[in-house]
Design a protein around this motif. Sequence first.
Motif, PDB file in Angstrom:
ATOM      1  N   VAL A   1      -4.720  -1.551 -25.085  1.00  0.00           N
ATOM      2  CA  VAL A   1      -5.579  -0.425 -25.461  1.00  0.00           C
ATOM      3  C   VAL A   1      -6.824  -0.390 -24.577  1.00  0.00           C
ATOM      4  N   VAL A   2      -7.111   0.783 -24.026  1.00  0.00           N
ATOM      5  CA  VAL A   2      -8.325   0.997 -23.236  1.00  0.00           C
ATOM      6  C   VAL A   2      -9.086   2.172 -23.844  1.00  0.00           C
ATOM      7  N   TRP A   3     -10.318   1.916 -24.256  1.00  0.00           N
ATOM      8  CA  TRP A   3     -11.209   2.965 -24.746  1.00  0.00           C
ATOM      9  C   TRP A   3     -12.220   3.306 -23.654  1.00  0.00           C
ATOM     10  N   PHE A   4     -12.579   4.569 -23.561  1.00  0.00           N
ATOM     11  CA  PHE A   4     -13.648   4.954 -22.639  1.00  0.00           C
ATOM     12  C   PHE A   4     -14.334   6.198 -23.194  1.00  0.00           C
ATOM     13  N   ARG A   5     -15.551   6.408 -22.749  1.00  0.00           N
ATOM     14  CA  ARG A   5     -16.271   7.599 -23.190  1.00  0.00           C
ATOM     15  C   ARG A   5     -16.724   8.413 -21.981  1.00  0.00           C
ATOM     16  N   VAL A   6     -16.825   9.702 -22.200  1.00  0.00           N
ATOM     17  CA  VAL A   6     -17.360  10.594 -21.175  1.00  0.00           C
ATOM     18  C   VAL A   6     -18.879  10.485 -21.214  1.00  0.00           C
ATOM     19  N   ASN A   7     -19.472  10.242 -20.070  1.00  0.00           N
ATOM     20  CA  ASN A   7     -20.930  10.174 -19.959  1.00  0.00           C
ATOM     21  C   ASN A   7     -21.460  11.603 -19.882  1.00  0.00           C
TER      22      ASN A   7
ATOM     23  N   ARG B   1     -19.708   6.802 -12.571  1.00  0.00           N
ATOM     24  CA  ARG B   1     -20.110   6.649 -13.973  1.00  0.00           C
ATOM     25  C   ARG B   1     -20.060   7.954 -14.768  1.00  0.00           C
ATOM     26  N   ARG B   2     -19.192   8.879 -14.357  1.00  0.00           N
ATOM     27  CA  ARG B   2     -18.975  10.050 -15.213  1.00  0.00           C
ATOM     28  C   ARG B   2     -18.183   9.652 -16.453  1.00  0.00           C
ATOM     29  N   ILE B   3     -17.389   8.598 -16.331  1.00  0.00           N
ATOM     30  CA  ILE B   3     -16.795   7.982 -17.517  1.00  0.00           C
ATOM     31  C   ILE B   3     -17.201   6.515 -17.540  1.00  0.00           C
ATOM     32  N   ILE B   4     -17.293   5.964 -18.741  1.00  0.00           N
ATOM     33  CA  ILE B   4     -17.706   4.577 -18.921  1.00  0.00           C
ATOM     34  C   ILE B   4     -16.683   3.896 -19.823  1.00  0.00           C
ATOM     35  N   ILE B   5     -16.047   2.854 -19.313  1.00  0.00           N
ATOM     36  CA  ILE B   5     -15.092   2.102 -20.126  1.00  0.00           C
ATOM     37  C   ILE B   5     -15.887   1.291 -21.146  1.00  0.00           C
ATOM     38  N   GLN B   6     -15.664   1.595 -22.417  1.00  0.00           N
ATOM     39  CA  GLN B   6     -16.431   0.958 -23.494  1.00  0.00           C
ATOM     40  C   GLN B   6     -15.591   0.958 -24.761  1.00  0.00           C
ATOM     41  N   ASP B   7     -15.441  -0.206 -25.359  1.00  0.00           N
ATOM     42  CA  ASP B   7     -14.611  -0.349 -26.542  1.00  0.00           C
ATOM     43  C   ASP B   7     -15.166   0.471 -27.713  1.00  0.00           C
ATOM     44  N   LYS B   8     -14.276   0.945 -28.564  1.00  0.00           N
ATOM     45  CA  LYS B   8     -14.696   1.766 -29.700  1.00  0.00           C
ATOM     46  C   LYS B   8     -15.671   1.024 -30.612  1.00  0.00           C
ATOM     47  N   ALA B   9     -15.446  -0.263 -30.844  1.00  0.00           N
ATOM     48  CA  ALA B   9     -16.350  -1.027 -31.714  1.00  0.00           C
ATOM     49  C   ALA B   9     -17.739  -1.141 -31.101  1.00  0.00           C
ATOM     50  N   SER B  10     -17.804  -1.230 -29.778  1.00  0.00           N
ATOM     51  CA  SER B  10     -19.093  -1.260 -29.083  1.00  0.00           C
ATOM     52  C   SER B  10     -19.822   0.072 -29.244  1.00  0.00           C
TER      53      SER B  10
ATOM     54  N   ARG C   1     -28.465  -6.105 -12.076  1.00  0.00           N
ATOM     55  CA  ARG C   1     -27.170  -5.413 -12.123  1.00  0.00           C
ATOM     56  C   ARG C   1     -27.220  -4.254 -13.120  1.00  0.00           C
ATOM     57  N   MET C   2     -27.885  -4.488 -14.257  1.00  0.00           N
ATOM     58  CA  MET C   2     -28.014  -3.436 -15.266  1.00  0.00           C
ATOM     59  C   MET C   2     -28.794  -2.243 -14.719  1.00  0.00           C
ATOM     60  N   GLU C   3     -29.832  -2.512 -13.951  1.00  0.00           N
ATOM     61  CA  GLU C   3     -30.624  -1.421 -13.376  1.00  0.00           C
ATOM     62  C   GLU C   3     -29.760  -0.527 -12.497  1.00  0.00           C
ATOM     63  N   ARG C   4     -28.879  -1.143 -11.699  1.00  0.00           N
ATOM     64  CA  ARG C   4     -27.985  -0.357 -10.835  1.00  0.00           C
ATOM     65  C   ARG C   4     -27.019   0.477 -11.671  1.00  0.00           C
ATOM     66  N   ILE C   5     -26.471  -0.130 -12.729  1.00  0.00           N
ATOM     67  CA  ILE C   5     -25.526   0.585 -13.595  1.00  0.00           C
ATOM     68  C   ILE C   5     -26.208   1.760 -14.287  1.00  0.00           C
ATOM     69  N   LEU C   6     -27.410   1.538 -14.808  1.00  0.00           N
ATOM     70  CA  LEU C   6     -28.122   2.598 -15.525  1.00  0.00           C
ATOM     71  C   LEU C   6     -28.544   3.720 -14.583  1.00  0.00           C
TER      72      LEU C   6
ATOM     73  N   ILE D   1      -3.042   6.378 -11.964  1.00  0.00           N
ATOM     74  CA  ILE D   1      -3.785   5.278 -11.347  1.00  0.00           C
ATOM     75  C   ILE D   1      -4.726   4.693 -12.397  1.00  0.00           C
ATOM     76  N   PRO D   2      -5.056   3.401 -12.311  1.00  0.00           N
ATOM     77  CA  PRO D   2      -5.952   2.794 -13.303  1.00  0.00           C
ATOM     78  C   PRO D   2      -7.325   3.465 -13.310  1.00  0.00           C
ATOM     79  N   LEU D   3      -7.930   3.567 -14.486  1.00  0.00           N
ATOM     80  CA  LEU D   3      -9.239   4.218 -14.607  1.00  0.00           C
ATOM     81  C   LEU D   3     -10.294   3.656 -13.653  1.00  0.00           C
ATOM     82  N   PRO D   4     -10.379   2.315 -13.468  1.00  0.00           N
ATOM     83  CA  PRO D   4     -11.420   1.798 -12.564  1.00  0.00           C
ATOM     84  C   PRO D   4     -11.260   2.241 -11.112  1.00  0.00           C
ATOM     85  N   LEU D   5     -10.096   2.806 -10.773  1.00  0.00           N
ATOM     86  CA  LEU D   5      -9.874   3.255  -9.399  1.00  0.00           C
ATOM     87  C   LEU D   5     -10.042   4.764  -9.249  1.00  0.00           C
ATOM     88  N   THR D   6     -10.474   5.439 -10.316  1.00  0.00           N
ATOM     89  CA  THR D   6     -10.678   6.886 -10.256  1.00  0.00           C
ATOM     90  C   THR D   6     -12.095   7.202  -9.781  1.00  0.00           C
ATOM     91  N   PRO D   7     -12.296   8.373  -9.152  1.00  0.00           N
ATOM     92  CA  PRO D   7     -13.641   8.722  -8.666  1.00  0.00           C
ATOM     93  C   PRO D   7     -14.647   8.901  -9.792  1.00  0.00           C
TER      94      PRO D   7
END
Length: 454
Positions: free
Chosen positions: A193-199, A247-256, A307-312, A236-242
């Motif tokens: 199972v892979v959860w992700f959200r649209v940013n 970061r238009r989509i963010i892989i994040q578990d539903k519980a998170s 690393r967090m600063e770059r992600i944000l 193709i796997p989500l991490p390999l999509t543009p």
Amino acid sequence: MASIVVLRGVAEVTVSREAAAEVLRRFEESKMKQSLRSLIYGVIEEFDISDVKVRTSVFGLVVETVKRMNTVNFILQRVVGGKEKFRSLDPFVRNLLRVATLEVKINQSPVDVERKVYGLLLRKVGRDEAAEARRILRRVKTFSLEEALKRRSKLEKYSILYSHPSFFVKRVMDLLSEEEALDLMRTNLSSKVVWFRVNRVKMSVDDALAAFEKDGVHVEKDKDFPALFRLVDAEIPLPLTPYFDDRRIIIQDKASVATVYALDPRPGERVLDACAAPGMKTALISELMEGEGDLVAVDVSAERARRMERILDLSGVSNVKILVADSRTLKGEYDKVLVDAPCTSSGTFASSPEAKWKVNEKQIRSYTLIQKALLENALRLVREGGVVVYSVCSVFPEEGEEIVDSVLGKAELIEPNIPGEKGYDGFECSSRIKRFFPHRHQTNGFFIAKLTPA
């Protein structure tokens, strides 16, 4: 150590197998402390693997081998004549045999793995070791795991068969029924199972759905949280999509995601994310605040904060202040505080299988001291009538129910308006907190409590 050989013009699966074995060799060399994902990306880059199918295959072989490490090691140790003989093998050969055993014995691959491994090792380490590896794999093929486990205790049998540390097996059998404990461990082994959200800071849900349809990404919209999706399948796997790269989509578990919705941050509020790195929850907090108000993200590690600063930045977060500090001693006043505390990660074994080989009883005890101090200070940091959400991705009550029960003289519980179910029996807080389990909710295992100062 055997040098890396990049095999040009040979079958994709051979390249995948070699790269996977090299990742596992480095993981073992680091005493399982290095990030598995970072090691995979590093080897893929060194091998100059650009083909999406090969990259996906490397990920799959590594992750599945680590998931099944107890089973694979048990088979190989029995076949070669004990732990010491197995450890004496060349490190690359040892890890290539792990990958091959996964393919031959667990996945029951129709490919002639034995011949492919022999050919690879002939080029890398020489005829003698290649021939020995071939003999070992022939014995692996005929090895009866069922027969070998007959005289083992139930605890040993389950630990080997379902590939979890024996202390974890005992713990979950005590917490849940035996059958449910087995169901949990089976899910940890099999879940994809892979959860992700649209940013929504960078892309609307409608635009995302149009892009998914165009790119062959099939999804199922979550019924509980807007902009959250479960991946059904993708070309193709989500991490390999543009849209993952920017970061238009963010892989994040539903519980998170549920943890942030329990906090319920709103525009104009002053919010603290007390253990913020890597920043997924911080980004969602900012999105729900619509970029208005004060958001402070704290991490004790300067490297993780960088690393967090770059992600944000990449996620389009504009209203965040990042601090390198220890949230156990932080000062200030906030409307809402999120404490997603460091923990054993015992709820993430399906998505991060390396975590299960690092956890032990001593580690649980050391984490609980940190968790209690973080929660106690968070209750001092929040204003009167404010809210603290405490969460851990753990299935152990010592990190969840026991921590919250310890502060109930200083705080009152508010039942969070999120899905999930009550906690373990025997704790004061259990009826007013939420737990998620991999086998029940198709998420990571999580504990979430919402409190306000008494």
